[in-house]
Design a protein around this motif. Structure first.
Motif, PDB file in Angstrom:
ATOM      1  N   GLU A 169       0.826  -1.211   0.000  1.00  0.00           N
ATOM      2  CA  GLU A 169       0.000   0.000   0.000  1.00  0.00           C
ATOM      3  C   GLU A 169       0.861   1.263   0.000  1.00  0.00           C
ATOM      4  N   LEU A 170       1.796   1.360   0.909  1.00  0.00           N
ATOM      5  CA  LEU A 170       2.724   2.494   0.954  1.00  0.00           C
ATOM      6  C   LEU A 170       3.956   2.078   0.156  1.00  0.00           C
ATOM      7  N   ASP A 171       4.191   2.746  -0.959  1.00  0.00           N
ATOM      8  CA  ASP A 171       5.246   2.280  -1.853  1.00  0.00           C
ATOM      9  C   ASP A 171       6.233   3.389  -2.210  1.00  0.00           C
ATOM     10  N   GLU A 172       7.154   3.047  -3.098  1.00  0.00           N
ATOM     11  CA  GLU A 172       8.222   3.969  -3.483  1.00  0.00           C
ATOM     12  C   GLU A 172       7.713   5.189  -4.231  1.00  0.00           C
ATOM     13  N   TYR A 173       6.493   5.135  -4.751  1.00  0.00           N
ATOM     14  CA  TYR A 173       5.950   6.270  -5.496  1.00  0.00           C
ATOM     15  C   TYR A 173       5.348   7.348  -4.588  1.00  0.00           C
ATOM     16  N   ASP A 174       5.138   7.031  -3.321  1.00  0.00           N
ATOM     17  CA  ASP A 174       4.537   8.018  -2.417  1.00  0.00           C
ATOM     18  C   ASP A 174       5.393   9.268  -2.254  1.00  0.00           C
ATOM     19  N   GLU A 175       6.706   9.135  -2.385  1.00  0.00           N
ATOM     20  CA  GLU A 175       7.586  10.294  -2.231  1.00  0.00           C
ATOM     21  C   GLU A 175       7.420  11.301  -3.358  1.00  0.00           C
ATOM     22  N   SER A 176       7.206  10.818  -4.583  1.00  0.00           N
ATOM     23  CA  SER A 176       7.168  11.719  -5.731  1.00  0.00           C
ATOM     24  C   SER A 176       5.755  12.035  -6.219  1.00  0.00           C
ATOM     25  N   ALA A 177       4.754  11.278  -5.779  1.00  0.00           N
ATOM     26  CA  ALA A 177       3.374  11.489  -6.238  1.00  0.00           C
ATOM     27  C   ALA A 177       2.792  12.784  -5.672  1.00  0.00           C
ATOM     28  N   ILE A 178       1.784  13.296  -6.363  1.00  0.00           N
ATOM     29  CA  ILE A 178       0.998  14.428  -5.875  1.00  0.00           C
ATOM     30  C   ILE A 178      -0.205  13.821  -5.169  1.00  0.00           C
ATOM     31  N   HIS A 179      -0.367  14.150  -3.897  1.00  0.00           N
ATOM     32  CA  HIS A 179      -1.417  13.553  -3.071  1.00  0.00           C
ATOM     33  C   HIS A 179      -2.605  14.504  -2.912  1.00  0.00           C
ATOM     34  N   PHE A 180      -3.774  13.900  -2.714  1.00  0.00           N
ATOM     35  CA  PHE A 180      -5.015  14.633  -2.496  1.00  0.00           C
ATOM     36  C   PHE A 180      -5.708  14.046  -1.276  1.00  0.00           C
ATOM     37  N   VAL A 181      -6.447  14.902  -0.565  1.00  0.00           N
ATOM     38  CA  VAL A 181      -7.162  14.451   0.627  1.00  0.00           C
ATOM     39  C   VAL A 181      -8.513  15.150   0.693  1.00  0.00           C
ATOM     40  N   ALA A 182      -9.514  14.434   1.187  1.00  0.00           N
ATOM     41  CA  ALA A 182     -10.846  15.009   1.411  1.00  0.00           C
ATOM     42  C   ALA A 182     -11.091  15.067   2.905  1.00  0.00           C
ATOM     43  N   TYR A 183     -11.806  16.103   3.309  1.00  0.00           N
ATOM     44  CA  TYR A 183     -12.102  16.308   4.730  1.00  0.00           C
ATOM     45  C   TYR A 183     -13.596  16.527   4.943  1.00  0.00           C
ATOM     46  N   ASP A 184     -14.057  16.079   6.092  1.00  0.00           N
ATOM     47  CA  ASP A 184     -15.345  16.488   6.652  1.00  0.00           C
ATOM     48  C   ASP A 184     -14.972  17.376   7.818  1.00  0.00           C
ATOM     49  N   ASP A 185     -15.030  18.670   7.621  1.00  0.00           N
ATOM     50  CA  ASP A 185     -14.430  19.652   8.531  1.00  0.00           C
ATOM     51  C   ASP A 185     -12.946  19.316   8.682  1.00  0.00           C
ATOM     52  N   GLU A 186     -12.510  18.873   9.853  1.00  0.00           N
ATOM     53  CA  GLU A 186     -11.094  18.569  10.073  1.00  0.00           C
ATOM     54  C   GLU A 186     -10.773  17.081   9.930  1.00  0.00           C
ATOM     55  N   MET A 187     -11.796  16.244   9.770  1.00  0.00           N
ATOM     56  CA  MET A 187     -11.579  14.791   9.732  1.00  0.00           C
ATOM     57  C   MET A 187     -11.260  14.321   8.309  1.00  0.00           C
ATOM     58  N   PRO A 188     -10.114  13.650   8.116  1.00  0.00           N
ATOM     59  CA  PRO A 188      -9.805  13.116   6.795  1.00  0.00           C
ATOM     60  C   PRO A 188     -10.734  11.954   6.462  1.00  0.00           C
ATOM     61  N   ILE A 189     -11.326  11.996   5.248  1.00  0.00           N
ATOM     62  CA  ILE A 189     -12.311  10.980   4.880  1.00  0.00           C
ATOM     63  C   ILE A 189     -12.052  10.365   3.503  1.00  0.00           C
ATOM     64  N   GLY A 190     -11.145  10.948   2.721  1.00  0.00           N
ATOM     65  CA  GLY A 190     -10.851  10.439   1.391  1.00  0.00           C
ATOM     66  C   GLY A 190      -9.421  10.736   1.009  1.00  0.00           C
ATOM     67  N   ALA A 191      -8.910   9.968   0.028  1.00  0.00           N
ATOM     68  CA  ALA A 191      -7.528  10.172  -0.402  1.00  0.00           C
ATOM     69  C   ALA A 191      -7.371   9.702  -1.842  1.00  0.00           C
ATOM     70  N   GLY A 192      -6.273  10.129  -2.446  1.00  0.00           N
ATOM     71  CA  GLY A 192      -5.886   9.693  -3.775  1.00  0.00           C
ATOM     72  C   GLY A 192      -4.548  10.313  -4.121  1.00  0.00           C
ATOM     73  N   ARG A 193      -3.945   9.815  -5.192  1.00  0.00           N
ATOM     74  CA  ARG A 193      -2.669  10.388  -5.639  1.00  0.00           C
ATOM     75  C   ARG A 193      -2.576  10.318  -7.151  1.00  0.00           C
ATOM     76  N   ILE A 194      -1.699  11.153  -7.694  1.00  0.00           N
ATOM     77  CA  ILE A 194      -1.405  11.175  -9.132  1.00  0.00           C
ATOM     78  C   ILE A 194       0.108  11.118  -9.305  1.00  0.00           C
ATOM     79  N   ARG A 195       0.509  10.340 -10.314  1.00  0.00           N
ATOM     80  CA  ARG A 195       1.905  10.343 -10.748  1.00  0.00           C
ATOM     81  C   ARG A 195       1.920  10.543 -12.263  1.00  0.00           C
ATOM     82  N   GLU A 196       3.099  10.832 -12.780  1.00  0.00           N
ATOM     83  CA  GLU A 196       3.279  10.958 -14.227  1.00  0.00           C
ATOM     84  C   GLU A 196       4.309   9.919 -14.662  1.00  0.00           C
ATOM     85  N   PRO A 197       3.864   8.663 -14.882  1.00  0.00           N
ATOM     86  CA  PRO A 197       4.806   7.586 -15.198  1.00  0.00           C
ATOM     87  C   PRO A 197       5.433   7.710 -16.583  1.00  0.00           C
ATOM     88  N   GLU A 198       4.773   8.451 -17.457  1.00  0.00           N
ATOM     89  CA  GLU A 198       5.323   8.727 -18.787  1.00  0.00           C
ATOM     90  C   GLU A 198       4.857  10.120 -19.192  1.00  0.00           C
TER      91      GLU A 198
END
Length: 142
Positions: A35-64
């Protein structure tokens, strides 16, 4: 209030990892080393909140060049069915467009293919296993 954003701080990054841990590791039994891999360092991460509580996540990379790869999209179980997946995908696709990328690829868990098809993604592979979970590769031009 529910919102989604690009991660801009270490706290927001940890919030995104918290959601991924809850969904993929605890709920779906994906080994943490996958789940936590080598791409986490370079990826652009996104997070969703319900007020201050994190409720969603995702990431984008540019492999090519010109291609965005959307990965690790997840919503906490108690928030599913509220169109938060749409919110996350909108934020990530908007980022990809602004970055000048022309296509978005992803590997959807097979149960979620219909969700991505509604967002105009097309299946580009036969079903395959990733971390023991059936997936289909999908893509759309943006």
């Amino acid at each position: 209030m529910i919102s989604a954003k690009r991660v801009e701080s270490e706290k927001e990054r940890e919030d995104a990892f918290y959601v991924r841990q809850k969904v993929f590791v605890e709920e779906q039994d994906v080994p943490v080393h996958l789940e936590l891999d080598e791409y986490d360092e370079s990826a652009i991460h996104f997070v969703a909140y319900d007020d201050e509580m994190p409720i969603g996540a995702g990431r984008i990379r540019e492999p090519e060049p010109g291609i965005a790869k959307v990965e690790r999209v997840c919503i906490l179980p108690q928030y599913r069915g509220q169109h938060l997946g749409n919110l996350m995908m909108d934020k990530m696709e908007s980022y990809a467009k602004e970055a000048g990328l022309t296509s978005v690829k992803l590997n959807a868990q097979s149960y979620a293919v219909t969700f991505y098809e509604k967002l105009h993604y097309e299946i580009t592979s036969p079903e395959f296993l990733d971390a023991g979970i059936p997936h289909r590769a999908m893509q759309k031009n943006i």
